[in-house]
Design a protein around this motif. Sequence first.
Motif, PDB file in Angstrom:
ATOM      1  N   ILE B 438       0.840  -1.203   0.000  1.00 38.30           N
ATOM      2  CA  ILE B 438       0.000   0.000   0.000  1.00 38.30           C
ATOM      3  C   ILE B 438       0.871   1.247   0.000  1.00 38.30           C
ATOM      4  O   ILE B 438       0.653   2.193  -0.767  1.00 38.30           O
ATOM      5  CB  ILE B 438      -0.944  -0.005   1.237  1.00 38.30           C
ATOM      6  CG1 ILE B 438      -2.027  -1.060   1.073  1.00 38.30           C
ATOM      7  CG2 ILE B 438      -1.566   1.372   1.447  1.00 38.30           C
ATOM      8  CD1 ILE B 438      -2.825  -1.316   2.336  1.00 38.30           C
ATOM      9  N   ARG B 439       1.920   1.204   0.829  1.00 33.39           N
ATOM     10  CA  ARG B 439       2.833   2.347   0.871  1.00 33.39           C
ATOM     11  C   ARG B 439       3.476   2.560  -0.480  1.00 33.39           C
ATOM     12  O   ARG B 439       3.621   3.675  -0.961  1.00 33.39           O
ATOM     13  CB  ARG B 439       3.909   2.104   1.939  1.00 33.39           C
ATOM     14  CG  ARG B 439       3.764   3.076   3.055  1.00 33.39           C
ATOM     15  CD  ARG B 439       4.883   3.282   3.954  1.00 33.39           C
ATOM     16  NE  ARG B 439       5.936   2.307   3.868  1.00 33.39           N
ATOM     17  CZ  ARG B 439       7.028   2.391   4.568  1.00 33.39           C
ATOM     18  NH1 ARG B 439       7.184   3.403   5.368  1.00 33.39           N
ATOM     19  NH2 ARG B 439       7.965   1.482   4.460  1.00 33.39           N
ATOM     20  N   ARG B 444       4.001   5.640  -5.418  1.00 32.17           N
ATOM     21  CA  ARG B 444       3.989   5.666  -6.891  1.00 32.17           C
ATOM     22  C   ARG B 444       2.985   6.692  -7.384  1.00 32.17           C
ATOM     23  O   ARG B 444       3.274   7.476  -8.287  1.00 32.17           O
ATOM     24  CB  ARG B 444       3.648   4.262  -7.403  1.00 32.17           C
ATOM     25  CG  ARG B 444       3.678   4.154  -8.915  1.00 32.17           C
ATOM     26  CD  ARG B 444       3.026   2.860  -9.370  1.00 32.17           C
ATOM     27  NE  ARG B 444       1.643   2.806  -8.899  1.00 32.17           N
ATOM     28  CZ  ARG B 444       0.892   1.711  -8.938  1.00 32.17           C
ATOM     29  NH1 ARG B 444       1.411   0.572  -9.369  1.00 32.17           N
ATOM     30  NH2 ARG B 444      -0.345   1.736  -8.522  1.00 32.17           N
ATOM     31  N   ASP B 445       1.784   6.725  -6.800  1.00 34.45           N
ATOM     32  CA  ASP B 445       0.770   7.709  -7.194  1.00 34.45           C
ATOM     33  C   ASP B 445       1.260   9.127  -6.930  1.00 34.45           C
ATOM     34  O   ASP B 445       1.099  10.023  -7.752  1.00 34.45           O
ATOM     35  CB  ASP B 445      -0.525   7.500  -6.383  1.00 34.45           C
ATOM     36  CG  ASP B 445      -1.282   6.275  -6.830  1.00 34.45           C
ATOM     37  OD1 ASP B 445      -2.238   5.886  -6.126  1.00 34.45           O
ATOM     38  OD2 ASP B 445      -0.913   5.717  -7.883  1.00 34.45           O
ATOM     39  N   HIS B 446       1.884   9.335  -5.778  1.00 38.94           N
ATOM     40  CA  HIS B 446       2.400  10.653  -5.398  1.00 38.94           C
ATOM     41  C   HIS B 446       3.433  11.133  -6.399  1.00 38.94           C
ATOM     42  O   HIS B 446       3.410  12.280  -6.863  1.00 38.94           O
ATOM     43  CB  HIS B 446       2.992  10.568  -3.983  1.00 38.94           C
ATOM     44  CG  HIS B 446       3.469  11.895  -3.464  1.00 38.94           C
ATOM     45  ND1 HIS B 446       2.610  12.800  -2.895  1.00 38.94           N
ATOM     46  CD2 HIS B 446       4.705  12.439  -3.442  1.00 38.94           C
ATOM     47  CE1 HIS B 446       3.293  13.874  -2.525  1.00 38.94           C
ATOM     48  NE2 HIS B 446       4.577  13.683  -2.849  1.00 38.94           N
ATOM     49  N   GLU B 447       4.343  10.187  -6.766  1.00 39.69           N
ATOM     50  CA  GLU B 447       5.381  10.546  -7.740  1.00 39.69           C
ATOM     51  C   GLU B 447       4.751  10.871  -9.077  1.00 39.69           C
ATOM     52  O   GLU B 447       5.138  11.827  -9.742  1.00 39.69           O
ATOM     53  CB  GLU B 447       6.384   9.396  -7.895  1.00 39.69           C
ATOM     54  CG  GLU B 447       7.404   9.356  -6.785  1.00 39.69           C
ATOM     55  CD  GLU B 447       8.136   8.034  -6.725  1.00 39.69           C
ATOM     56  OE1 GLU B 447       7.989   7.232  -7.673  1.00 39.69           O
ATOM     57  OE2 GLU B 447       8.833   7.809  -5.734  1.00 39.69           O
ATOM     58  N   ARG B 448       3.752  10.036  -9.447  1.00 39.32           N
ATOM     59  CA  ARG B 448       3.096  10.256 -10.743  1.00 39.32           C
ATOM     60  C   ARG B 448       2.421  11.620 -10.760  1.00 39.32           C
ATOM     61  O   ARG B 448       2.512  12.346 -11.732  1.00 39.32           O
ATOM     62  CB  ARG B 448       2.063   9.157 -10.977  1.00 39.32           C
ATOM     63  CG  ARG B 448       2.047   8.709 -12.433  1.00 39.32           C
ATOM     64  CD  ARG B 448       1.089   7.570 -12.682  1.00 39.32           C
ATOM     65  NE  ARG B 448       1.649   6.295 -12.327  1.00 39.32           N
ATOM     66  CZ  ARG B 448       0.917   5.215 -12.041  1.00 39.32           C
ATOM     67  NH1 ARG B 448      -0.376   5.282 -12.005  1.00 39.32           N
ATOM     68  NH2 ARG B 448       1.505   4.083 -11.755  1.00 39.32           N
ATOM     69  N   ARG B 449       1.813  11.996  -9.697  1.00 37.48           N
ATOM     70  CA  ARG B 449       1.139  13.309  -9.645  1.00 37.48           C
ATOM     71  C   ARG B 449       2.168  14.426  -9.667  1.00 37.48           C
ATOM     72  O   ARG B 449       1.961  15.463 -10.258  1.00 37.48           O
ATOM     73  CB  ARG B 449       0.281  13.409  -8.378  1.00 37.48           C
ATOM     74  CG  ARG B 449      -1.208  13.521  -8.702  1.00 37.48           C
ATOM     75  CD  ARG B 449      -2.086  13.503  -7.474  1.00 37.48           C
ATOM     76  NE  ARG B 449      -2.298  12.153  -6.992  1.00 37.48           N
ATOM     77  CZ  ARG B 449      -2.176  11.795  -5.713  1.00 37.48           C
ATOM     78  NH1 ARG B 449      -1.866  12.677  -4.805  1.00 37.48           N
ATOM     79  NH2 ARG B 449      -2.373  10.555  -5.360  1.00 37.48           N
TER      80      ARG B 449
END
Lengths: 145, 452, 357
Positions: B438-439, B444-449
Motif C-alpha cells: 500500500i505504501r 507511486r501515485d504521489h510521484e506520478r502526480r
Amino acid sequence: MFNRRRFLDALLSVGFVSTAAAMAYPVARFLVPPVSGEPPVDSAVAGRAGMLRPNSAAIFKFGTTPGIVVRTAEGDLRAFSAVCTHLDCTVQFRPDTSELWCACHNGMYDLGGNVVSGPPPRGLQKFTVNLRGEGDDAEIVVSRT
Amino acid sequence: MLTSHAPPTAPPVHSRAVLARPALAGVWVLFTLLVGTHPLHAQATPPGANGCVACHATQTDPRLATPAALFTQPDVHRENGFACVDCHGGSASSTEAAAAHAPAQGFKGKPAGQALVATCARCHSDASFMRRYAPKQRVDQAIEYAASVHGQQLAKGDHKVATCANCHNAHGIRRISDAKSPVFPTNVANTCAVCHKDTTRMAGYTLPGGAALSTHQFSDYQKSVHYAALTKGNDLSAPTCNDCHGNHGAAPPGVGAVTNVCGTCHAVFAQKFAASVHQPIFDKGCVECHGNHAVAEPSDQMLSAGAGGACAACHTAGDATDKGTAAAVAMRTGIERLKTGIDDSGSLIRRIKNAGIEVSDEQLALREAGTKLTLARTEMHGFDVARVEAILADGMKVVASVDSAGQKGVSELRFRRRGLAVSLGAILIFVVALGLKIRQIDRRDHERRATL
Amino acid sequence: MKVIDWVDERLDLSGVRHFVAHKGVPLHAQKVWYYLGGMTLFLFGVQVFTGILLLLYYRPSAAEAYESVQFIVTEVQFGWLIRNLHSWSANLLIGLAFAHFFSVFFLKSYRKPRELTWVSGMLLLFLMLAFGFSGYLLPWNELAFFATKVGTGIAGAVPVVGTFTLRLLRGGDDVTGATLSRFYGLHVAVLPAITTALVAVHLLFVQRQGMSVPIGVERKLKPGEPLPQMPFFPNYILRDVLAWYVVIAVLAALAAFYPWELGTKADPFAPVPAGIRPEWYFLATFHTLKLVPSHVLGIEGEHLGVVVFGAVAIFLVLVPFLDRRASRGQPSRLFTWLAALGLLYLVSFTIIGHYAK
C-alpha cells in the motif's frame, strides 16, 4: 526498486496463498463427514450379534452412560440402561440366576428390567433392540425409543 | 376413631421377658376358639337386618351414634355382608332396646381388652372361615399379638395398651391397601404415635434396663431417611414402625437381632458387619452408629474418631495405640482421596469437553470410579482396612487413566493453539507485505502526480 | 486474451471499468471511520459462510440441537473452529455495527442526500440484533433457553400487541421446540433474505453517492476546490483487505483462546438459574428495564420501558429528517450531544448490567 517491487509482490503472493490455504484447509476438513457419522443421541451400536451366547450379556457405551445388552436363555436380545436406579452404580449380568445384579447394595433386576429385590426404587430404563444385517455379523442397534 | 380404655388398676410394668409367656398365649387361643364355635355367629347376618343402625343413628350421645355412623362409611366388614350383631351379638330385627340388647340373644355390649381380641379372633383366626372372604389373609394375628409387648401387658391387666380396634378401628374399618387406613404404610407411624407420643399415657413404662420409655420415637423417625423415602419418595417399601418391630407381634428387636432386622433390607451391609470385629462388641448392631428411629442420611463425616464422627463413641482420636482410630483414619483418608480424585478428573474432563474435545469414554470411566467409591463405603462396614483399600486402589486406577486421557485432551488444545500461532504468523507476513505494498502504491501515485 | 476482455466482449463492462477507474475516497482526518462499514460487511460475510458450514451438521429440534452442536464441536474436524468463529464473529459483528452506527451519527453522514442510506442502515442494525437473538437460542443450552424466555417475555410487555407478539415469537405460550424451529427459520432464511436485500440497497446507495465528508471539512473547502482523494481501486480496497485480515487474526485468536462453552442442555422444567441475563448487546436495555419501578403514574413499568425504547428506535430512524441544521450543511451541536449521551448510556449501562447481581 525494481527488485524490491518484485520481492514485495512475491511476498504478497506467498502470503496470500498461505493464508488462503490456512483458511481453506479447515473448511475442507470440516466438509468431510466425520467417522462417527451422526450425533449419538438416540441410538448406539452395542456390538455384533455373534458375540453374545444365550444367557450372557455385554456392557456397551450409550452416549455417556453405560448400557447392557442381554441374550436370554431362549435367545432373545434385550437392552437396558446399566445405570442402577439406586445410586448410579453399573449393574452386571449374573448367569447363575439370569438376573441383572448391582454389586453396590445387592439390587436385583429381572430380565424385564423390573426390580426383584434390594434398594432400587425403579426398574432399569428399557431400550429397543434391532438387528442391522444378517447372521452373526449383524449389528445390534440399541435405541432409546 | 380410636377408642380409649379404662385406666389400669395396678401399676403396669413393661417386662423384658417377652418370650416367657407362651402359656397365656395358649389360653387366649383356646378362649377364641371356644367363642368362635358358637353356631349363630359363624356366618354373616343376611343383609337388611340393621335395626341397630336405625336406632343408634338417631341417638344424641356420640358414644352411641358415632359407631353407627362410621359403620355406614367404607367398612370392609359391612361390604362383605357383616352387621353389628356379628360382633356385638343381640338381635338386629328388634326395634325395642331391651329385646335388641338381650343377653339371651348373645348381646356382648362393647367388648374391651381381651374380650375385644377374642371377638376379632373368632373369625380372623379361623382359617376355613377366612378362606371364604380373603383366602390369602393370615389367620395367626391373635397368636402374634399374644407374643407382643401389647399382648403380654394386656394379659397382666394393663388396659392402656393397644388392641385390634386401636390400630384398625372398630367401625369404618378400611382394607390395609386403602390409603386412608390407619395401617396403610404412610399412616402406620402416626397410628403408633397416638399412644407412644403421649407422655401422660406412656408415663411409668420402662425399658428392660429400667430407663424410662421415651416418647420421642415418632419425632425422631420423622427426621429419618426412612420417613423421607416413605412420605416424599413414594417408596412404600421404606420401613415404618411395623417393619422393624413387627405387626401384631410388635416388640423391639432385642440384642443381637438388630443387625438381622436392618439386614432384611440392607443385606450387604448386615453381611459385612456380621463378619466384622464389631459384631460381637456392638450390643445394638447398626443402631450404635446409625441410631434407631432418627436414622439420618449417612455421610463420610461419620467415619472419624474426631468430633462429629461415629467412631468417637469408643475410639480416641490421635491415640497411636488405638487400632480402631488408625483404621478409621486410613479408610477415611482413602475415601476422601478417591472423592477428590473423581472431582478433579471431573472438572478437567468438563473443561476440555467445553473446549471441544470428545470425552464420553472418560465420562463413562468416571462413573466406574464412582461405583468403586460406593462399593468402598459399603465394604467399610466390614471394618477391614485392607479390603477397603483394595477397592479404593481400583478406583484410583480408573481416575489415573481418566486423568491421562484428560491430559491428552489438554495437549490437543495446546496443539490447536500452536496451529493458530502458525496461521497467525502467516497472516502477519501477509499483513506486513500488504502494508508495504500500500505504501509503495501510494508513493507511486504521489510521484506520478508530482511529474504531471 | 484476458478473461476480463472475454467477458467485456459479451457484457460490455465499460460502465464498471469507468466506475472502478474513477471512484475515489476523500482524504481527511476522519477517513479512518470509513473502514467500519466494510469491516461490518466482511464479518457478515464470515457469518454467512460459517453459518452455511454449520448448517450441514446442525439439527433444529429440541431433542437433537444440543447434541448436534456437541457433535460439531467434538467430532467434526475443525468443527470447534467453525463454531467458535461463528459465535465470536457474531459478537464482533454487532460491536462493529454499533461502532459504524455511532461514527455515522457523530459525523452526521446521515444528512441530505444520504437519508435513505441511514434508514436502511438502522434497519440493518435492528436485523443484526434479531440475528443475535435468534441465533443465540439455537445451541439449545440452559443459558440460551432462559435468556430467550426472558427476552420474549419482555417482547410480550409491549402494550396492545404484546401477547400476540409473544405467541408469534415463541410459537406458543412457552419457549419450546416450536420456538427453536421458528428461530431457526428466522435465523437461516427470513433474516438473511431481508438482510441481503437491505445490504444491496445500502451498498448501492453508498456507491451511487460516494463517501460523505464531515461538515467541518466541507465548510473549510473554498468554492470549487476539490477535496483530495485516494483511488478506491487499488489504494482503498487494499487497505480494506488489510483491515479484514486483522479482523480474521483477532477472530482466530479469540476462537482458540476463549472457546465458546457448550453449556448444559436446556431443561424446560428446571428452575431459572440465578443471575440470568442476555448477551452483552442487550444488557443496557435489560438493565434499564430492571431499574424502572413496577408502576409509574399508573402505567406498568415494563410496558413504559418497552414503549420508550420503541420510541427511541423510531426517533433514531428519523434522525436525518429531524436534524435540520445538518441537512443544511451546518454544525449540529444538539445531535452531537445526543449521540454522546446515547454512547455514554449504552456503554455505562452495559458495564453496570454486567456487574450487577
